[in-house]
Design an enzyme around this catalytic site. Structure first.
Site, PDB file in Angstrom:
ATOM      1  N   ARG A 127       0.847  -1.181   0.000  1.00 18.68           N
ATOM      2  CA  ARG A 127       0.000   0.000   0.000  1.00 18.68           C
ATOM      3  C   ARG A 127       0.890   1.240   0.000  1.00 18.68           C
ATOM      4  O   ARG A 127       2.104   1.146   0.147  1.00 18.68           O
ATOM      5  CB  ARG A 127      -0.950  -0.005   1.205  1.00 18.68           C
ATOM      6  N   GLY A 128       0.235   2.411  -0.176  1.00 19.13           N
ATOM      7  CA  GLY A 128       0.989   3.644  -0.353  1.00 19.13           C
ATOM      8  C   GLY A 128       1.073   3.894  -1.855  1.00 19.13           C
ATOM      9  O   GLY A 128       1.403   2.978  -2.627  1.00 19.13           O
ATOM     10  N   ALA A 129       0.759   5.128  -2.274  1.00 12.60           N
ATOM     11  CA  ALA A 129       0.574   5.396  -3.704  1.00 12.60           C
ATOM     12  C   ALA A 129       1.783   5.022  -4.583  1.00 12.60           C
ATOM     13  O   ALA A 129       1.618   4.291  -5.571  1.00 12.60           O
ATOM     14  CB  ALA A 129       0.186   6.866  -3.885  1.00 12.60           C
ATOM     15  N   GLN A 169      -2.378   2.721   9.884  1.00  8.22           N
ATOM     16  CA  GLN A 169      -1.087   2.802   9.190  1.00  8.22           C
ATOM     17  C   GLN A 169      -0.075   3.628   9.985  1.00  8.22           C
ATOM     18  O   GLN A 169       1.130   3.373   9.925  1.00  8.22           O
ATOM     19  CB  GLN A 169      -1.265   3.414   7.794  1.00  8.22           C
ATOM     20  N   ASP A 180      -2.229  10.719  -2.580  1.00 10.97           N
ATOM     21  CA  ASP A 180      -2.620   9.663  -3.517  1.00 10.97           C
ATOM     22  C   ASP A 180      -2.952  10.224  -4.892  1.00 10.97           C
ATOM     23  O   ASP A 180      -2.844   9.525  -5.895  1.00 10.97           O
ATOM     24  CB  ASP A 180      -3.803   8.877  -2.956  1.00 10.97           C
ATOM     25  N   ASN A 188      -5.722  12.216   0.034  1.00  8.73           N
ATOM     26  CA  ASN A 188      -4.816  11.427   0.881  1.00  8.73           C
ATOM     27  C   ASN A 188      -5.676  10.696   1.909  1.00  8.73           C
ATOM     28  O   ASN A 188      -6.904  10.888   1.968  1.00  8.73           O
ATOM     29  CB  ASN A 188      -3.768  12.337   1.539  1.00  8.73           C
ATOM     30  N   LYS A 189      -5.050   9.886   2.712  1.00 13.40           N
ATOM     31  CA  LYS A 189      -5.750   9.036   3.681  1.00 13.40           C
ATOM     32  C   LYS A 189      -6.805   9.804   4.477  1.00 13.40           C
ATOM     33  O   LYS A 189      -6.593  10.945   4.872  1.00 13.40           O
ATOM     34  CB  LYS A 189      -4.714   8.418   4.622  1.00 13.40           C
TER      35      LYS A 189
HETATM   36  O1  MRU Z   1      -4.853   3.166   1.936  1.00  6.55           O
HETATM   37  P1  MRU Z   1      -3.373   3.419   1.924  1.00  6.55           P
HETATM   38  O2  MRU Z   1      -2.687   2.929   3.157  1.00  6.55           O
HETATM   39  O3  MRU Z   1      -2.722   2.938   0.655  1.00  6.55           O
HETATM   40  O4  MRU Z   1      -3.246   5.004   1.923  1.00  6.55           O
HETATM   41  C1  MRU Z   1      -1.963   5.565   1.783  1.00  6.55           C
HETATM   42  C2  MRU Z   1      -1.915   7.025   1.930  1.00  6.55           C
HETATM   43  O5  MRU Z   1      -2.908   7.701   2.012  1.00  6.55           O
HETATM   44  C3  MRU Z   1      -0.557   7.642   1.860  1.00  6.55           C
HETATM   45  O6  MRU Z   1      -0.495   8.783   2.652  1.00  6.55           O
HETATM   46  C4  MRU Z   1      -0.247   8.031   0.411  1.00  6.55           C
HETATM   47  O7  MRU Z   1      -0.463   6.937  -0.432  1.00  6.55           O
HETATM   48  C5  MRU Z   1       1.143   8.512   0.247  1.00  6.55           C
HETATM   49  S1  MRU Z   1       2.342   7.199   0.433  1.00  6.55           S
HETATM   50  C6  MRU Z   1       3.860   7.908   0.158  1.00  6.55           C
END
Ligand code: MRU
Length: 365
Positions: free
Chosen positions: A71-73, A214, A255, A265-266
């Site tokens: 996970r993470g963009a 997270q 994201d 973002n999250k």
């Molecule tokens: O649902 P997730 O855990 O994939 O969400 C991730 C986020 O919102 C992060 O802040 C974002 O992807 C940036 S990761 C460098």
């Protein structure tokens, strides 16, 4: 009656700063190609277990993305490139993206809708010259390039971000933006890491990041390994914490960032940005150019993923809400550009007016 700033605790800030004993062990790679297999560390098992998963089936990689094992963009963008590579090898594609490979690319695209990185990566793969050659080989070379570029971007973000972090800084962050969420090193967490490595005295206020934690599971784990001082807080404590510890700034990842600077973002990021505005704390977004969607004019065009209600009514196998209730479970929210003091990218710092500066800083490269 006491004012907000006069909260009394049993330990002073300096005393409690010693509590996060640094582990300082090396951080694992989030994703790598190993002789025909893709290997990831399963992020859903952290911080209690370090479990690695390997597969040569692109459908497994799709499942890993959907279930947040990776996970993470930026990290899911890289995973998408490797999934496409596995599919191209499986179908023995040469010369062209045939029907089977096309449906695999569609399946990869649909794994998670909000982070634009997957779409950007697949568009990049589609633009490659694959005539007269093995598509798998071409995709693999490109996937490795994408991985290397993402790591390099994070390090550059860290260096550019240094000027925004004072020598003694209290920094709020939300979700997880470290090495595991990228190709390695991190975006927002990369900025914090670069400041620490440059000898700055940083303390991080880490939102736990409900519902999947997270922040608590991953950011706290990475910061502890890196020996960076932090305090874990529940999301609802970010207001009181930014006042008590006199936060200098907040920095989060992204994201998807649209042409006008609106940023997905999250879930909870928007709330944090409002609190920052109210308290005069600059709110920064650290993200590579792979997270920008310049075709989208504003945040209204960003698809927001809604997740399984069980992620809110349960934590792992433990039920925490009554059965058969209605739940609204957006995984992301959109922070309006007006709440964002600057974007830190691998190409430099981008400040308002974003319609102009994002076009100049991102589109023209
Ligand atoms: O649902 P997730 O855990 O994939 O969400 C991730 C986020 O919102 C992060 O802040 C974002 O992807 C940036 S990761 C460098």
């Amino acid at each position: 009656m006491k004012s907000w700033g006069a909260i009394v605790t049993s330990s002073s800030y300096q005393e409690s700063r010693t509590k996060n004993s640094p582990v300082k062990l090396s951080l694992p790679d989030p994703i790598r190609w190993n002789d025909g297999d893709v290997t990831i560390i399963d992020q859903t098992r952290l911080p209690t277990e370090e479990v690695f998963l390997s597969s040569h089936n692109y459908l497994d990689v799709c499942e890993w993305i959907k279930s947040l094992r990776i996970r993470g963009a930026p990290a899911i963008g890289i995973a998408a490139a490797y999934a496409a590579t596995l599919a191209a090898f499986e179908y023995g594609s040469t010369n062209t993206i045939d029907t089977k490979l096309e449906s695999a690319l569609q399946a990869i695209l649909l794994t998670r809708p909000t982070a634009v990185n997957i779409r950007n990566v697949l568009a990049r793969l589609r633009n490659l010259d694959i005539s007269g050659t093995s598509v798998g080989e071409v995709f693999l070379y490109q996937a490795q390039e994408i991985l290397d570029e993402e790591v390099d971007s994070c390090r550059r973000i860290g260096r550019f971000g240094l000027e925004l972090i004072p020598d003694k800084a209290v920094i709020l962050t939300h979700c997880h933006t470290g090495g595991l969420a990228t190709g390695g090193y991190g975006t927002a967490l990369g900025m914090i890491r670069a400041a620490h490595e440059a000898g700055k005295d940083v303390m991080v206020l880490v939102d736990e990041t409900r519902p999947l934690l997270q922040g608590a599971r991953l950011t706290a784990w990475e910061l502890q390994k890196l020996g960076i001082d932090f305090r874990l807080i529940v999301d609802g404590a970010s207001g009181i914490a930014m006042r008590k510890f006199k936060a200098n700034l907040a920095v989060v990842g992204a994201d998807r960032i649209t042409a006008n600077g609106d940023t997905a973002n999250k879930i909870g990021t928007y709330n944090l940005s409002v609190l920052c505005k109210e308290n005069g704390v600059p709110f920064y977004v650290a993200a590579p150019s792979s997270s920008f969607d310049l075709a989208a004019k504003s945040g209204d065009e960003i698809p927001i993923e809604e997740r399984n209600p069980d992620e809110i009514t349960h934590f792992r196998d433990c039920q925490s809400a009554p059965e058969d209730i209605s739940v609204f479970s957006p995984a992301f929210d959109v922070t309006p550009a007006k709440n964002i003091a600057a974007f830190v990218t691998e190409r430099g710092i981008i400040r308002p007016e974003y319609r102009v500066s994002i076009a100049a800083g991102i589109a023209t490269h």
